[in-house]
Write a protein that holds these residues in place. Structure first.
Motif, PDB file in Angstrom:
ATOM      1  N   MET A   1       0.848  -1.179   0.000  1.00 17.26           N
ATOM      2  CA  MET A   1       0.000   0.000   0.000  1.00 17.26           C
ATOM      3  C   MET A   1       0.890   1.238   0.000  1.00 17.26           C
ATOM      4  SD  MET A   1      -2.843   1.172   2.794  1.00 17.26           S
ATOM      5  CE  MET A   1      -3.689  -0.355   2.534  1.00 17.26           C
ATOM      6  N   ASN A   2       0.619   2.117  -0.901  1.00 13.16           N
ATOM      7  CA  ASN A   2       1.412   3.331  -1.011  1.00 13.16           C
ATOM      8  C   ASN A   2       0.723   4.465  -0.246  1.00 13.16           C
ATOM      9  OD1 ASN A   2       3.306   5.189  -1.786  1.00 13.16           O
ATOM     10  ND2 ASN A   2       2.455   5.482  -3.834  1.00 13.16           N
ATOM     11  N   ILE A   3       1.304   4.856   0.867  1.00 16.53           N
ATOM     12  CA  ILE A   3       0.754   5.941   1.685  1.00 16.53           C
ATOM     13  C   ILE A   3       1.745   7.098   1.667  1.00 16.53           C
ATOM     14  CG2 ILE A   3       0.037   6.651   4.006  1.00 16.53           C
ATOM     15  CD1 ILE A   3      -0.691   3.709   4.547  1.00 16.53           C
ATOM     16  N   LYS A   4       1.275   8.263   1.266  1.00 14.85           N
ATOM     17  CA  LYS A   4       2.110   9.464   1.292  1.00 14.85           C
ATOM     18  C   LYS A   4       1.665  10.422   2.383  1.00 14.85           C
ATOM     19  CE  LYS A   4       3.179   9.188  -3.577  1.00 14.85           C
ATOM     20  NZ  LYS A   4       2.562   9.383  -4.855  1.00 14.85           N
ATOM     21  N   LYS A   5       0.330  10.483   2.596  1.00  9.11           N
ATOM     22  CA  LYS A   5      -0.224  11.442   3.548  1.00  9.11           C
ATOM     23  C   LYS A   5      -1.425  10.811   4.245  1.00  9.11           C
ATOM     24  CE  LYS A   5      -1.188  16.340   3.778  1.00  9.11           C
ATOM     25  NZ  LYS A   5      -1.440  17.568   3.041  1.00  9.11           N
ATOM     26  N   ALA A   6      -1.283  10.593   5.550  1.00 10.21           N
ATOM     27  CA  ALA A   6      -2.335   9.924   6.311  1.00 10.21           C
ATOM     28  C   ALA A   6      -3.017  10.892   7.270  1.00 10.21           C
ATOM     29  CB  ALA A   6      -1.751   8.753   7.090  1.00 10.21           C
ATOM     30  N   LEU A   7      -4.279  10.624   7.518  1.00 10.63           N
ATOM     31  CA  LEU A   7      -5.058  11.380   8.492  1.00 10.63           C
ATOM     32  C   LEU A   7      -5.704  10.383   9.448  1.00 10.63           C
ATOM     33  CD1 LEU A   7      -6.242  14.108   9.496  1.00 10.63           C
ATOM     34  CD2 LEU A   7      -8.158  13.699   7.924  1.00 10.63           C
ATOM     35  N   ILE A   8      -5.396  10.532  10.727  1.00  7.36           N
ATOM     36  CA  ILE A   8      -5.950   9.677  11.770  1.00  7.36           C
ATOM     37  C   ILE A   8      -7.157  10.399  12.367  1.00  7.36           C
ATOM     38  CG2 ILE A   8      -5.432   8.398  13.896  1.00  7.36           C
ATOM     39  CD1 ILE A   8      -3.394   7.964  11.451  1.00  7.36           C
ATOM     40  N   ILE A   9      -8.276   9.707  12.496  1.00 10.12           N
ATOM     41  CA  ILE A   9      -9.464  10.295  13.121  1.00 10.12           C
ATOM     42  C   ILE A   9      -9.687   9.569  14.444  1.00 10.12           C
ATOM     43  CG2 ILE A   9     -11.911  10.821  12.892  1.00 10.12           C
ATOM     44  CD1 ILE A   9     -11.467  10.844   9.836  1.00 10.12           C
ATOM     45  N   ALA A  10      -9.406  10.275  15.532  1.00  3.37           N
ATOM     46  CA  ALA A  10      -9.488   9.712  16.880  1.00  3.37           C
ATOM     47  C   ALA A  10     -10.681  10.318  17.620  1.00  3.37           C
ATOM     48  CB  ALA A  10      -8.200   9.995  17.643  1.00  3.37           C
ATOM     49  N   ASP A  14      -6.257   9.025  23.254  1.00  3.41           N
ATOM     50  CA  ASP A  14      -5.645   7.698  23.272  1.00  3.41           C
ATOM     51  C   ASP A  14      -6.132   6.771  22.160  1.00  3.41           C
ATOM     52  OD1 ASP A  14      -7.950   6.284  24.198  1.00  3.41           O
ATOM     53  OD2 ASP A  14      -7.096   5.834  26.155  1.00  3.41           O
ATOM     54  N   ASP A  15      -7.212   7.099  21.455  1.00  3.83           N
ATOM     55  CA  ASP A  15      -7.691   6.217  20.383  1.00  3.83           C
ATOM     56  C   ASP A  15      -6.688   6.128  19.235  1.00  3.83           C
ATOM     57  OD1 ASP A  15      -9.990   5.529  21.740  1.00  3.83           O
ATOM     58  OD2 ASP A  15     -11.271   6.962  20.686  1.00  3.83           O
ATOM     59  N   GLU A  16      -5.970   7.210  18.971  1.00  8.33           N
ATOM     60  CA  GLU A  16      -4.953   7.164  17.916  1.00  8.33           C
ATOM     61  C   GLU A  16      -3.849   6.182  18.285  1.00  8.33           C
ATOM     62  OE1 GLU A  16      -3.236   9.211  20.973  1.00  8.33           O
ATOM     63  OE2 GLU A  16      -5.086   9.918  20.064  1.00  8.33           O
ATOM     64  N   THR A  17      -3.486   6.136  19.560  1.00  5.83           N
ATOM     65  CA  THR A  17      -2.425   5.243  20.018  1.00  5.83           C
ATOM     66  C   THR A  17      -2.908   3.806  20.081  1.00  5.83           C
ATOM     67  OG1 THR A  17      -1.350   7.018  21.239  1.00  5.83           O
ATOM     68  CG2 THR A  17      -0.837   4.774  21.934  1.00  5.83           C
ATOM     69  N   LEU A  18      -4.081   3.586  20.676  1.00  2.87           N
ATOM     70  CA  LEU A  18      -4.621   2.229  20.765  1.00  2.87           C
ATOM     71  C   LEU A  18      -4.941   1.674  19.381  1.00  2.87           C
ATOM     72  CD1 LEU A  18      -7.036   2.697  23.795  1.00  2.87           C
ATOM     73  CD2 LEU A  18      -4.902   1.404  23.779  1.00  2.87           C
ATOM     74  N   GLY A  19      -5.422   2.519  18.494  1.00  2.00           N
ATOM     75  CA  GLY A  19      -5.851   2.058  17.175  1.00  2.00           C
ATOM     76  C   GLY A  19      -4.744   1.881  16.160  1.00  2.00           C
ATOM     77  N   CYS A  20      -3.772   2.799  16.158  1.00  2.00           N
ATOM     78  CA  CYS A  20      -2.743   2.702  15.109  1.00  2.00           C
ATOM     79  C   CYS A  20      -1.424   3.374  15.504  1.00  2.00           C
ATOM     80  CB  CYS A  20      -3.276   3.259  13.794  1.00  2.00           C
ATOM     81  SG  CYS A  20      -3.766   4.989  13.833  1.00  2.00           S
ATOM     82  N   GLY A  21      -1.099   3.356  16.786  1.00  2.00           N
ATOM     83  CA  GLY A  21       0.134   3.994  17.256  1.00  2.00           C
ATOM     84  C   GLY A  21       1.385   3.483  16.550  1.00  2.00           C
ATOM     85  N   GLY A  22       1.489   2.168  16.376  1.00  2.00           N
ATOM     86  CA  GLY A  22       2.653   1.608  15.685  1.00  2.00           C
ATOM     87  C   GLY A  22       2.720   2.038  14.235  1.00  2.00           C
ATOM     88  N   SER A  23       1.558   2.109  13.593  1.00  2.00           N
ATOM     89  CA  SER A  23       1.512   2.553  12.192  1.00  2.00           C
ATOM     90  C   SER A  23       1.915   4.016  12.067  1.00  2.00           C
ATOM     91  CB  SER A  23       0.111   2.341  11.607  1.00  2.00           C
ATOM     92  OG  SER A  23      -0.227   0.978  11.635  1.00  2.00           O
ATOM     93  N   ILE A  24       1.511   4.839  13.047  1.00  2.00           N
ATOM     94  CA  ILE A  24       1.913   6.249  13.038  1.00  2.00           C
ATOM     95  C   ILE A  24       3.433   6.339  13.080  1.00  2.00           C
ATOM     96  CG2 ILE A  24       1.867   8.439  14.314  1.00  2.00           C
ATOM     97  CD1 ILE A  24      -0.954   7.580  15.340  1.00  2.00           C
ATOM     98  N   PHE A  25       4.048   5.601  14.014  1.00  3.24           N
ATOM     99  CA  PHE A  25       5.518   5.601  14.124  1.00  3.24           C
ATOM    100  C   PHE A  25       6.179   5.162  12.827  1.00  3.24           C
ATOM    101  CE2 PHE A  25       5.693   5.374  18.910  1.00  3.24           C
ATOM    102  CZ  PHE A  25       6.414   6.542  19.032  1.00  3.24           C
ATOM    103  N   LYS A  26       5.659   4.084  12.268  1.00  2.00           N
ATOM    104  CA  LYS A  26       6.238   3.543  11.037  1.00  2.00           C
ATOM    105  C   LYS A  26       6.151   4.581   9.906  1.00  2.00           C
ATOM    106  CE  LYS A  26       7.163  -0.088   8.148  1.00  2.00           C
ATOM    107  NZ  LYS A  26       7.640  -1.426   8.246  1.00  2.00           N
ATOM    108  N   LEU A  27       4.985   5.192   9.748  1.00  5.15           N
ATOM    109  CA  LEU A  27       4.810   6.181   8.685  1.00  5.15           C
ATOM    110  C   LEU A  27       5.723   7.389   8.902  1.00  5.15           C
ATOM    111  CD1 LEU A  27       0.933   5.960   8.307  1.00  5.15           C
ATOM    112  CD2 LEU A  27       2.637   5.242   6.606  1.00  5.15           C
ATOM    113  N   LYS A  28       5.825   7.860  10.142  1.00  8.52           N
ATOM    114  CA  LYS A  28       6.696   9.012  10.427  1.00  8.52           C
ATOM    115  C   LYS A  28       8.165   8.646  10.181  1.00  8.52           C
ATOM    116  CE  LYS A  28       5.712  12.507  11.604  1.00  8.52           C
ATOM    117  NZ  LYS A  28       5.460  13.692  10.789  1.00  8.52           N
TER     118      LYS A  28
END
Length: 169
Positions: A1-10, A14-28
């Motif tokens: 999957m090619n992701i250039k710009k992501a938007l997290i809706i929490a 804490d929902d951003e961390t519980l839901g996709c915290g690892g993905s946020i780190f990976k993308l950053k």
């Protein structure tokens, strides 16, 4: 999957961390642009001023910890989203989508046990149609572990969270 710009809706802190915290780190780490919308604020009914101040400091720490490119706080009251105007929520989301133009959206699972999470998913559906915002290429539902699989409705309809995309973090 090619992701250039992501938007997290929490929906909540804490929902951003519980839901996709690892993905946020990976993308950053991959130098992708990642922004976040925090929909609700700590309830004034259920928290003292001191507790709200503490939660606001925690929100600031999380924002800085992830190094979000942009961070939006919509200010709806926690646990009161059922009272919120759907039209206002849609307008708030659309305004941010037009600014951010993300290719990927992370949002709560549609059948989450928490009514606030379901309301956010349902409201976002109006904004995420391709003819409205054709820059969105990926819509990913996230598992917010504290709530996702506790829905009686999910059991009854056999619609529990069943991921089909994984990020190796």
């Amino acid at each position: 999957m090619n992701i250039k710009k992501a938007l997290i809706i929490a929906p909540h802190i804490d929902d951003e961390t519980l839901g996709c915290g690892g993905s946020i780190f990976k993308l950053k780490k991959m130098n992708k642009l990642v922004s976040c919308i925090l929909v609700t604020e700590p309830s004034k009914k259920n928290n003292t001023a001191k507790k709200i101040e503490k939660k606001n400091k925690q929100i600031s720490k999380v924002k800085n910890f992830y190094k979000f490119n942009n961070y939006y706080r919509l200010g709806y009251e926690d646990a009161e989203l059922f009272k919120a105007s759907e039209t206002k929520l849609i307008n708030d989301f659309n305004r941010i989508l037009k600014i951010e133009k993300p290719d990927t959206i992370f949002l709560p699972f549609y059948n989450d046990a928490h009514s606030d999470h379901r309301k956010i998913f349902e409201t976002c559906q109006a904004c995420l149609k391709i003819f409205r915002n054709n820059f969105i290429k990926n819509i990913l539902m996230m598992e917010v572990v504290s709530e996702t699989d506790h829905s009686v409705l999910a059991d009854a309809k056999n619609q529990k969270f069943n991921p089909n995309i994984y990020f190796d973090i």
